[in-house]
Motif scaffolding. Structure first.
Motif, PDB file in Angstrom:
ATOM      1  N   ASP A  53      54.091  34.644  27.305  1.00 44.53           N
ATOM      2  CA  ASP A  53      54.055  34.039  28.444  1.00 44.53           C
ATOM      3  C   ASP A  53      55.444  33.917  28.927  1.00 44.53           C
ATOM      4  N   ILE A  54      56.614  34.063  28.309  1.00 39.63           N
ATOM      5  CA  ILE A  54      57.992  34.036  28.626  1.00 39.63           C
ATOM      6  C   ILE A  54      58.337  34.297  29.944  1.00 39.63           C
ATOM      7  N   THR A  55      57.823  35.515  30.356  1.00 41.07           N
ATOM      8  CA  THR A  55      58.259  35.963  31.981  1.00 41.07           C
ATOM      9  C   THR A  55      57.997  34.842  32.873  1.00 41.07           C
ATOM     10  N   GLN A  56      56.926  33.755  32.469  1.00 41.20           N
ATOM     11  CA  GLN A  56      56.666  32.855  33.578  1.00 41.20           C
ATOM     12  C   GLN A  56      57.807  31.631  33.597  1.00 41.20           C
ATOM     13  N   TYR A  57      58.755  31.797  32.648  1.00 38.04           N
ATOM     14  CA  TYR A  57      59.616  30.753  32.701  1.00 38.04           C
ATOM     15  C   TYR A  57      61.095  31.227  32.993  1.00 38.04           C
ATOM     16  N   ASN A  58      61.338  32.436  33.188  1.00 37.36           N
ATOM     17  CA  ASN A  58      62.446  33.192  33.452  1.00 37.36           C
ATOM     18  C   ASN A  58      63.245  32.468  34.575  1.00 37.36           C
TER      19      ASN A  58
END
Length: 193
Positions: free
Chosen positions: A4-9
């Motif tokens: 899910d890291i792309t949701q926090y970029n």
């Protein structure tokens, strides 16, 4: 996190608290690298595992909360391995940033242990699936000289006992264990209200 890291970029948080910080002890793991990419003004970690268990775990955790506070990993590791006093120096450097609570310090604050032991039966469809998988596992055990081949079946059986949807995609039936859990939660909430 790594999925899910792309949701926090594009986000910048005011505060980031990482519970169970021992999960980022491996500095090169994808989950560690993902968590370290999250931007935040202040970072804290909580862990029940003593952070001095491994000097490299310690480095990885501090690299998350205070990047650059400790030397780069290669130098840090090299200095630790070649200087017997290095750990003491690191301990002094990090100690102002660690709040340590021992069990004896918080024992009076802990509530009394409260346990509920429940026995429950599987739902009919759940039990059919379980029995089918159990038969497959028995056949594998009979024909295979390696006991390691049974491990995936044991995992499947365990998943089916919890809820078959953990093993079977789009499973529409119920789970005896989940039903018992939900009933117990309802009963406890009713008692408290």
């Amino acid at each position: 996190m790594r999925n899910d890291i792309t949701q926090y970029n594009d986000k910048n948080f005011n505060l980031l608290i990482l519970d169970e910080a021992q999960f980022i002890k491996n500095a090169f793991a994808k989950k560690t690298l993902s968590v370290k990419n999250i931007k935040a003004n202040s970072k804290f970690v909580l862990t029940g595992t003593p952070i001095e268990n491994s000097i490299l775990d310690l480095w990885s955790i501090f690299d998350f909360i205070m990047p650059g506070f400790l030397p780069p990993l290669r130098k840090f590791k090299n200095d630790y391995e070649n200087d017997s006093n290095y750990f003491s120096a690191i301990r002094r450097k990090i100690s102002p940033f660690i709040l340590r609570r021992n069990k004896k310090d918080v024992l009076n604050d802990l509530p009394e242990k409260y346990e509920i032991l429940l026995t429950t039966k599987m739902e009919k469809e759940q039990e059919k699936i379980y029995e089918m998988e159990k038969l497959k596992a028995k056949e594998i055990l009979k024909s295979s000289p390696s006991s390691f081949e049974i491990l995936p079946f044991l995992m499947k059986l365990r998943q089916i006992c919890i809820h078959p949807s953990l093993y079977i995609e789009n499973y529409q039936g119920e789970s005896g264990k989940i039903n018992a859990l939900l009933n117990t939660i309802d009963d406890e909430l009713t008692k408290r209200n």
